[in-house]
Write a protein that holds these residues in place. Structure first.
Motif, mmCIF file in Angstrom:
data_model
loop_
_atom_site.group_PDB
_atom_site.id
_atom_site.type_symbol
_atom_site.label_atom_id
_atom_site.label_comp_id
_atom_site.label_asym_id
_atom_site.label_seq_id
_atom_site.Cartn_x
_atom_site.Cartn_y
_atom_site.Cartn_z
ATOM 1 N N GLU A 206 43.847 49.113 34.976
ATOM 2 C CA GLU A 206 43.772 49.943 33.929
ATOM 3 C C GLU A 206 44.912 50.427 33.483
ATOM 4 N N LEU A 207 45.853 50.502 34.267
ATOM 5 C CA LEU A 207 47.215 50.882 33.947
ATOM 6 C C LEU A 207 48.494 49.818 34.320
ATOM 7 N N PRO A 208 49.325 49.473 33.577
ATOM 8 C CA PRO A 208 50.326 48.703 33.695
ATOM 9 C C PRO A 208 50.896 48.742 35.118
ATOM 10 N N ILE A 209 51.666 47.448 35.294
ATOM 11 C CA ILE A 209 52.653 47.891 36.744
ATOM 12 C C ILE A 209 53.681 48.634 36.368
ATOM 13 N N PHE A 210 54.356 48.042 35.162
ATOM 14 C CA PHE A 210 55.534 48.634 34.728
ATOM 15 C C PHE A 210 55.325 48.789 33.058
ATOM 16 N N THR A 211 56.239 49.633 32.570
ATOM 17 C CA THR A 211 56.448 49.711 31.058
ATOM 18 C C THR A 211 58.080 49.470 30.948
ATOM 19 N N LEU A 212 58.604 48.679 30.445
ATOM 20 C CA LEU A 212 59.736 48.216 29.780
ATOM 21 C C LEU A 212 60.133 48.728 28.497
ATOM 22 N N GLN A 213 61.364 49.219 28.350
ATOM 23 C CA GLN A 213 61.760 49.514 26.984
ATOM 24 C C GLN A 213 63.267 49.176 26.904
ATOM 25 N N GLU A 214 63.572 48.769 25.512
ATOM 26 C CA GLU A 214 64.945 48.383 25.063
ATOM 27 C C GLU A 214 65.757 49.773 24.785
ATOM 28 N N GLN A 215 66.497 50.337 25.138
ATOM 29 C CA GLN A 215 66.852 51.488 24.620
ATOM 30 C C GLN A 215 68.298 51.526 24.342
ATOM 31 N N LYS A 216 68.962 50.580 24.540
ATOM 32 C CA LYS A 216 70.283 50.565 23.748
ATOM 33 C C LYS A 216 70.379 50.224 22.546
ATOM 34 N N ARG A 217 69.095 50.156 21.913
ATOM 35 C CA ARG A 217 69.033 49.886 20.245
ATOM 36 C C ARG A 217 67.638 50.602 20.141
ATOM 37 N N LEU A 218 67.704 51.686 19.010
ATOM 38 C CA LEU A 218 66.343 52.304 18.974
ATOM 39 C C LEU A 218 65.709 52.005 17.227
ATOM 40 N N ARG A 219 64.797 52.425 17.195
ATOM 41 C CA ARG A 219 64.136 52.385 15.887
ATOM 42 C C ARG A 219 63.876 53.754 15.421
ATOM 43 N N LEU A 220 64.366 54.343 14.310
ATOM 44 C CA LEU A 220 64.121 55.441 13.891
ATOM 45 C C LEU A 220 63.008 55.380 12.506
ATOM 46 N N VAL A 221 61.883 55.861 12.905
ATOM 47 C CA VAL A 221 60.721 55.555 12.262
ATOM 48 C C VAL A 221 60.528 56.909 11.439
ATOM 49 N N VAL A 222 60.420 56.624 9.951
ATOM 50 C CA VAL A 222 60.276 57.850 8.952
ATOM 51 C C VAL A 222 59.200 57.326 7.925
ATOM 52 N N SER A 223 58.433 58.216 7.842
ATOM 53 C CA SER A 223 57.563 58.126 6.532
ATOM 54 C C SER A 223 57.926 58.768 5.271
ATOM 55 N N VAL A 224 58.502 58.315 4.589
ATOM 56 C CA VAL A 224 58.926 58.630 3.196
ATOM 57 C C VAL A 224 57.918 58.889 2.180
ATOM 58 N N PRO A 225 57.801 59.843 1.672
ATOM 59 C CA PRO A 225 56.748 60.419 0.468
ATOM 60 C C PRO A 225 56.995 59.523 -0.771
ATOM 61 N N GLU A 226 55.821 59.306 -1.303
ATOM 62 C CA GLU A 226 56.264 58.471 -2.740
ATOM 63 C C GLU A 226 56.877 58.752 -3.525
ATOM 64 N N ALA A 227 57.231 60.047 -3.704
ATOM 65 C CA ALA A 227 58.146 60.474 -4.764
ATOM 66 C C ALA A 227 59.655 59.944 -4.486
ATOM 67 N N TYR A 228 59.812 59.656 -3.207
ATOM 68 C CA TYR A 228 61.189 59.360 -2.856
ATOM 69 C C TYR A 228 61.572 58.049 -2.597
ATOM 70 N N THR A 229 60.502 57.136 -2.458
ATOM 71 C CA THR A 229 60.442 55.819 -2.352
ATOM 72 C C THR A 229 61.399 54.897 -2.859
ATOM 73 N N SER A 230 61.840 55.531 -4.209
ATOM 74 C CA SER A 230 62.664 54.625 -5.173
ATOM 75 C C SER A 230 64.338 54.935 -4.681
ATOM 76 N N TYR A 231 64.498 55.750 -3.804
ATOM 77 C CA TYR A 231 65.830 56.161 -3.534
ATOM 78 C C TYR A 231 66.333 55.708 -2.135
ATOM 79 N N LEU A 232 65.507 54.693 -1.460
ATOM 80 C CA LEU A 232 65.819 54.159 -0.249
ATOM 81 C C LEU A 232 65.558 52.526 -0.441
ATOM 82 N N HIS A 233 66.613 51.789 -0.098
ATOM 83 C CA HIS A 233 66.527 50.445 -0.162
ATOM 84 C C HIS A 233 66.875 49.933 1.268
#
Length: 371
Positions: A206-233
């Protein structure tokens, strides 16, 4: 002497009254002049165009750039674990070794069948080669016997190829008893110990033997509201702070945009790559992301205090020919004490800086003080 006193008294009384009236008239004129001179000048400014620069803060989450749960591919028992939680591993490194006695037996059986089929093929090929050589003497071997021997040789070759494939399959399955790292990273979880049963089905899977993560590079996940989507590219730079690190500020660049809005949240999934060589940031941390709202167009900008929100509408107050004039407008974005305004305005117009409904329309303005 009595007659002189009666004549002087009326004259003296009249002189006193005249002097009092003159004194009152002179005092009233002086008071009016002082009030006019004391009227304060209204603070005003010259209307100009500019670009609005502001920002908003949106919560985001840091996650590992890559993360994988490592399971056993075959039913087996854990023989040895080479790493534990917190271990840094390289791609291809051996993490765990399992054992499955039945696979060893299957491999030995496949090897025996392979050797047997090799012997059969060698014999049938030798028979065909001899018949072929003999058939060169006319009348010694019939063509039918030669064809039958050739067909048997080809059949035995096919059986040999099948035996080789079966042996390779078991050999490959046996290689699954070794769990290796698919990429470099950090072991963030270990759920089994030596001797535990693992596999695609059954207790322990049911559970994995290990969980492996790459941590020297991360993802910053953001949910940008519709009103501000045009400001990010793509490649837009953003900054973010992490409260658990004393609001230390970090930077990153937008790398991935979903290109569509989430139906439930009405926001766009946005990912920022963050370099984390020192591993100060940890996956799962919550960040406050500062999204710059830099306008790409020039519009009329006024101090927010110059916008009058009345029951009749939204106005700015213009000074024209020494009188006030309420000008109806609509507002755009705002930030840092400034607001975008749209309406019948021209660059160079003089507007009052701070307005309220006490500043009436079409009244005289004693003076303005530009700043």
């Amino acid at each position: 002497m009595n007659s002189g006193f009666r004549i002087s008294f009326p004259l003296l009384f009249a002189m006193i009254i005249i002097a009092g009236l003159q004194s009152c008239g002179s005092g009233g004129h002086k008071g009016t002049t002082t009030a006019a001179e004391a009227a304060p000048a209204l603070p005003a400014f010259i209307l100009e165009k500019g670009s609005l620069s502001s920002s908003i803060q949106i919560p985001g989450e840091l996650i590992a750039f890559q993360q994988v749960d490592l399971y056993a591919k075959v039913s087996s028992f854990v023989k040895k674990l080479n790493v534990d939680v917190g271990s840094e591993v390289k791609m291809g490194q051996l993490l765990a070794v399992m054992e499955a006695p039945e696979l060893t037996a299957q491999l030995h059986g496949a090897e025996s069948r392979l050797k047997s089929q090799e012997a059969i093929y060698v014999s049938s090929k030798a028979t065909y080669d001899r018949l072929l050589e003999t058939s060169k003497t006319p009348g010694t071997v019939s063509q039918n016997d030669l064809d039958i021997s050739n067909a048997r040789q080809k059949s035995d070759l096919a059986q040999l190829d099948a035996a080789k494939a079966a042996w390779r399959e078991i050999q490959d399955t046996r290689n699954y008893l070794e769990v290796r790292a698919p990429f470099s990273g950090v072991i963030s979880a270990r759920n089994v110990s030596a001797g535990a049963y693992v596999g695609p089905a059954g207790k322990g899977s049911e559970l994995p033997i290990f969980t492996l993560q790459e941590q020297k590079r991360l993802r910053l996940v953001v949910s940008v509201p519709e009103a501000y989507t045009s400001y990010l590219h793509n490649h837009s730079e953003v900054t973010f702070k992490v409260r658990s690190l004393n609001n230390r500020e970090f930077k990153g660049r937008v790398v991935r945009l979903a290109g569509a809005l989430d139906i439930m949240l009405r926001s766009q999934h946005t990912e920022v790559d963050v370099i984390n060589n020192d591993k100060i940031l940890l996956p799962g941390m919550v960040a406050e992301v500062v999204v710059p709202l830099n306008s790409t167009t020039n519009n009329f900008l006024v101090p927010s205090s110059a916008v009058l929100n009345s029951t009749k509408g939204i106005y700015v107050v213009k000074v024209q020919n020494g009188k006030t004039k309420w000008v109806p407008i609509t507002t755009g974005g705002s930030g840092e004490g400034q607001t975008e305004v749209f309406g019948p305005l021209n660059a160079g117009d003089t507007l009052i800086t701070t307005v309220s409904e006490e500043v009436r329309d079409d009244v005289s303005v004693p003076a303005v003080k530009l700043h």
